[in-house]
Scaffold this active site. Structure first.
Site, PDB file in Angstrom:
ATOM      1  N   CYS A 112     -10.738   0.177   7.750  1.00  0.00           N
ATOM      2  CA  CYS A 112     -10.292   1.472   8.258  1.00  0.00           C
ATOM      3  C   CYS A 112     -10.900   2.631   7.483  1.00  0.00           C
ATOM      4  O   CYS A 112     -11.179   3.693   8.054  1.00  0.00           O
ATOM      5  CB  CYS A 112      -8.770   1.555   8.212  1.00  0.00           C
ATOM      6  N   GLU A 153       0.846  -1.201   0.000  1.00  0.00           N
ATOM      7  CA  GLU A 153       0.000   0.000   0.000  1.00  0.00           C
ATOM      8  C   GLU A 153       0.880   1.249   0.000  1.00  0.00           C
ATOM      9  O   GLU A 153       0.701   2.163   0.805  1.00  0.00           O
ATOM     10  CB  GLU A 153      -0.935  -0.015   1.211  1.00  0.00           C
TER      11      GLU A 153
END
Length: 604
Positions: A390, A292
């Site tokens: 998240c 990421e």
């Protein structure tokens, strides 16, 4: 500048007010429902047993805290007993299960209490940081400080483990977040120990040989969690994007509080590296799904773009803090670009489903399930909850507190950084702003209590008009405040954007932007093979109102390439037919079923 927070600013009408209302009435309840169904809410009761579904996970605590935070921001204007009851239930569970020394973490208390503060990558401090942010938000919005007491007790536990007693087995967080949260705790409580702990974590990073996950994704050329060198020596944005942006935000916070010129210099260098070499046109960050993460300069693939929603939010936070260091409209420009494009694309138009990653291209022929059942990323439709969820509450908290980003103050000058129909009221300073932005560029302002008004001139704006004389300072049009309304009109005509030549994935391509909004084409409007479409820089456009999104679509003049023969390869011969290309705001893609999508069109 000092920026005014959500307690002083109220968004009262038009597009952003409707977005906030949907967030309050639809999105936040939908997130809670998913967290309830997946066991996140019940996890705080700490009564899960082996063999039952929904075993608590290491970052579930943070999901609940972010939900508390996003819900808390709505309570200032819309007190809701049902929302308060849900929050108070979670606080009850926390008080009941918080350890005597202040420690609170569901997974470690239930499954491995002997390993508290042992594994750097297990999100203990990350979760604690989101607790601290939620506690401050809830106290600010309601005056209730029971959650703040839980947070303070846990912060004292962390201080002992990492500073005074040094019982922790690592030195700095594996996933940054607690640093910026501790600064918030300091600013709300005035207790310097929280600022000291934030400074400790920032100053220690990169000075120890500790677990860094360097081998986690060896394809990434950079340091995964920004720990190879001390923070003041960092000049290149590297590693996991969300971790990086949360760190940079905290560095800017600390630079302001401590007047630390070396930290401020590092923040400026990191900002320039991001904006000059590593940011997508949507404000998205993270070109690599491996880790990421940021990758090489100008490596900005479109279909493989990761561009996590939380990374765009991190960029907004960083730019907000940079405005506190320097009155420069470029920071507000970047915050706006991220919000209207790569952040809002993370939520569906009905407010109930979410993207974790936000690609700039979807070609359905490339999306398949292989023999192992693995689906190629990115997802082509939003979903209601992720195993790592998240992004949904993070996005909801940004929408809830968008008033934080509108106004700033420095001396006798009121700064207008973002545009919305809104009111500001704070200790003799009052402002009323009226606009339909981002649907059109007309803005009207009336200000009391300041002798000057500085209005951001958007970086995308080629021309604007104003009904009063002004000077230009750091990207702001500065007006003498006579008490009369100040009216501006920004040119929102669509225009073509080109990437610099080093961005090889966008070579020979253009994208279309109108105001702050980046546009894309979908096959549901334009038929198969979007890669056959082309536009020229001098295209013509007709606006089409979209009642679903409340924004404008555009029909633009373009061409469609026709293959002259039915063969895979043939002697170069181009046949173009004129066509009209329907473009929609990037934030609206993937709301009408699975289909191809393209931001960067071929240039003709």
């Amino acid at each position: 500048m000092k920026t005014y927070d959500f307690r002083k600013v109220r968004i009262t009408g038009d597009w952003l007010a409707r977005l906030q209302e949907q967030n309050r009435l639809v999105t936040i309840p939908a997130i809670y429902k998913q967290f309830e169904q997946t066991g996140r809410i019940a996890a705080f009761d700490m009564n899960w047993k082996q063999g039952e579904p929904n075993q608590p996970h290491i970052f579930w605590d943070s999901d609940n805290y972010k939900w508390i935070e996003c819900a808390a921001y709505t309570l200032k204007e819309h007190p809701d007993p049902a929302v308060i009851e849900r929050i108070e239930h979670l606080i009850d569970a926390m008080e009941a299960h918080q350890c005597e020394d202040g420690y609170f973490n569901v997974c470690f208390q239930m499954f491995e209490p002997q390993n508290r503060f042992t594994f750097r990558q297990q999100h203990e401090l990350y979760c604690a940081g989101h607790l601290f942010e939620a506690a401050v938000a809830y106290a600010e919005a309601t005056g209730r400080e029971r959650l703040l007491a839980v947070a303070e007790k846990y912060a004292d536990c962390i201080y002992r483990a990492f500073v005074t007693e040094k019982t922790a087995k690592f030195f700095t967080p594996g996933h940054e977040e607690i640093e910026l949260a501790l600064v918030k705790m300091y600013r709300y409580t005035g207790k310097k120990k929280f600022l000291d702990l934030a400074a400790h974590f920032i100053n220690e990073r990169g000075t120890h040989d500790e677990e860094r996950n360097d081998g986690y994704h060896p394809e990434i050329r950079s340091d995964y969690n920004q720990s190879l060198v001390p923070v003041r020596e960092q000049t290149e944005a590297v590693g996991h994007c969300v971790r990086a942006l949360y760190l940079y935000t905290a560095m800017a916070d600390l630079a302001l509080e401590l007047r630390d010129e070396a930290l401020e210099k590092a923040c400026r260098a990191l900002y320039r590296d991001i904006v000059d070499k590593k940011m997508y046109v949507t404000g998205g960050l993270g070109s690599s799904a491996f880790g990421e993460a940021f990758s090489n300069p100008y490596d900005l693939p479109n279909e493989e773009a990761y561009t996590e929603t939380c990374a765009g939010i991190g960029l907004m936070l960083f730019m907000h803090r940079m405005l506190a260091l320097e009155n420069n409209a470029a920071y507000a420009d970047l915050l706006e670009r991220a919000f209207y494009n790569g952040v809002l694309s993370g939520v569906s138009l009905d407010g109930k489903a979410f993207f974790y990653e936000n690609p700039l291209e979807i070609t359905m022929l490339n999306h398949f399930t292989n023999s192992w059942g693995a689906r190629r990323y990115p997802l082509t439709q939003r979903i209601e909850c992720f195993p790592c969820s998240c992004c949904p509450p993070n996005l909801a908290r940004v929408i809830s507190q968008f008033g934080n980003y509108l106004f700033g103050s420095d001396g006798d000058t009121l700064y207008v950084n973002q545009f919305a129909t809104a009111e500001l009221s704070d200790d003799g300073v009052r402002a009323v702003m009226t606009t339909r932005y981002p649907v059109d560029g007309d803005v009207s302002l009336r200000v009391e209590g300041k002798s000057r008004v500085a209005v951001r001139i958007p970086g995308w704006c080629a021309s604007f008009t104003a009904d009063a004389p002004y000077t230009v300072e750091n990207g702001y049009a500065v007006f003498a405040n006579t008490g009369a309304p100040i009216r501006l009109s920004f040119d929102m005509k669509p225009f073509a954007v080109r990437a610099r030549s080093e961005v090889v994935r966008d070579a020979g391509r253009l994208c279309i932007q109108a105001g702050p909004i980046v546009y894309c084409a979908e096959s549901v409007d334009n038929g198969a093979n979007l890669h056959a479409l082309a536009v020229s820089p001098d295209f013509e456009a007709k606006a089409v109102a979209d009642p679903v999104s409340g924004l404008l679509d555009y029909d633009v003049t373009g061409w469609r390439r026709k293959d002259p023969v039915d063969a895979l390869y043939y002697r170069a011969e181009e046949v173009w037919e004129p066509t009209v290309i329907r473009l929609i705001p990037y934030r609206c893609f993937a709301n009408r079923g699975e289909c191809d999508m393209l931001v960067w069109l071929h240039k003709k």
